[in-house]
Write an enzyme that holds these catalytic residues in place. Sequence first.
Site, PDB file in Angstrom:
ATOM      1  N   HIS A  19      -4.905 -11.949  -4.142  1.00  0.00           N
ATOM      2  CA  HIS A  19      -3.901 -11.355  -5.028  1.00  0.00           C
ATOM      3  C   HIS A  19      -3.677 -12.226  -6.258  1.00  0.00           C
ATOM      4  O   HIS A  19      -3.614 -11.725  -7.388  1.00  0.00           O
ATOM      5  CB  HIS A  19      -2.550 -11.196  -4.310  1.00  0.00           C
ATOM      6  CG  HIS A  19      -2.522 -10.191  -3.225  1.00  0.00           C
ATOM      7  ND1 HIS A  19      -2.059 -10.488  -1.964  1.00  0.00           N
ATOM      8  CD2 HIS A  19      -2.870  -8.886  -3.193  1.00  0.00           C
ATOM      9  CE1 HIS A  19      -2.128  -9.410  -1.214  1.00  0.00           C
ATOM     10  NE2 HIS A  19      -2.624  -8.415  -1.932  1.00  0.00           N
ATOM     11  N   LYS A  43       8.795   1.172   6.266  1.00  0.00           N
ATOM     12  CA  LYS A  43       8.000   0.079   6.827  1.00  0.00           C
ATOM     13  C   LYS A  43       8.877  -1.140   7.074  1.00  0.00           C
ATOM     14  O   LYS A  43       9.843  -1.374   6.359  1.00  0.00           O
ATOM     15  CB  LYS A  43       6.861  -0.311   5.868  1.00  0.00           C
ATOM     16  CG  LYS A  43       5.792   0.735   5.732  1.00  0.00           C
ATOM     17  CD  LYS A  43       4.665   0.207   4.862  1.00  0.00           C
ATOM     18  CE  LYS A  43       3.544   1.231   4.744  1.00  0.00           C
ATOM     19  NZ  LYS A  43       2.446   0.714   3.908  1.00  0.00           N
ATOM     20  N   ARG A  92     -11.805  -4.571  -2.938  1.00  0.00           N
ATOM     21  CA  ARG A  92     -12.811  -5.401  -2.269  1.00  0.00           C
ATOM     22  C   ARG A  92     -14.073  -4.622  -1.943  1.00  0.00           C
ATOM     23  O   ARG A  92     -15.107  -5.219  -1.694  1.00  0.00           O
ATOM     24  CB  ARG A  92     -12.220  -5.984  -0.983  1.00  0.00           C
ATOM     25  CG  ARG A  92     -11.117  -6.986  -1.251  1.00  0.00           C
ATOM     26  CD  ARG A  92     -10.360  -7.288  -0.008  1.00  0.00           C
ATOM     27  NE  ARG A  92      -9.697  -6.051   0.402  1.00  0.00           N
ATOM     28  CZ  ARG A  92      -8.868  -5.933   1.405  1.00  0.00           C
ATOM     29  NH1 ARG A  92      -8.600  -6.959   2.156  1.00  0.00           N
ATOM     30  NH2 ARG A  92      -8.304  -4.782   1.673  1.00  0.00           N
ATOM     31  N   SER A 129      -4.061  -9.172   3.420  1.00  0.00           N
ATOM     32  CA  SER A 129      -2.753  -9.504   3.979  1.00  0.00           C
ATOM     33  C   SER A 129      -2.698  -9.197   5.469  1.00  0.00           C
ATOM     34  O   SER A 129      -2.132  -9.967   6.247  1.00  0.00           O
ATOM     35  CB  SER A 129      -1.646  -8.730   3.253  1.00  0.00           C
ATOM     36  OG  SER A 129      -1.514  -9.175   1.928  1.00  0.00           O
TER      37      SER A 129
END
Length: 159
Positions: A19, A43, A92, A129
């Site tokens: 990040h 969440k 990615r 993460s």
Amino acid sequence: MSTRVAVCPGSFDPITLGHVDIVRRARGIADEVIIAIGINPAKTPLIDDETRRDLVAEAVADIPGVRVELVPGLIADFCREVGASAIVKGIRGGADYDHELPMALMNKHLSGIETVFLTANPELIHISSSLVRELSKFGRDVSDLVPPQVAAALAKIEG
């Protein structure tokens, strides 16, 4: 002359070296970068909102022209409010692209703001993460995957 503002949205639970690399590179193409930490009441993050904000701010403190905001609403609305010219996301690989493309198109539909995808640094491409959270949960050292203050915070949470 207008200022080019880029928004880097995400949950950053936790922020990783990947990040930080994307934010640093985004700053190279924008005059100001705002890291927009999304708050999703549906969440339950590992790291609470205010602590995430503080950890992210500390992780990017050496990058001029970067600030961190907690964003409780839609990123598209936030981008309009701050006059953003682009949303910047790191990807990615194909799975990230497949996940990010519908959001990019919806943000364009809602706000007219383009999303710019930056490919991950090959040296950091394996970091996510979710993998950091999992490794930390099992007591593994994550200090080579996250900024130092994040590694310390995770050790306290999982310790």
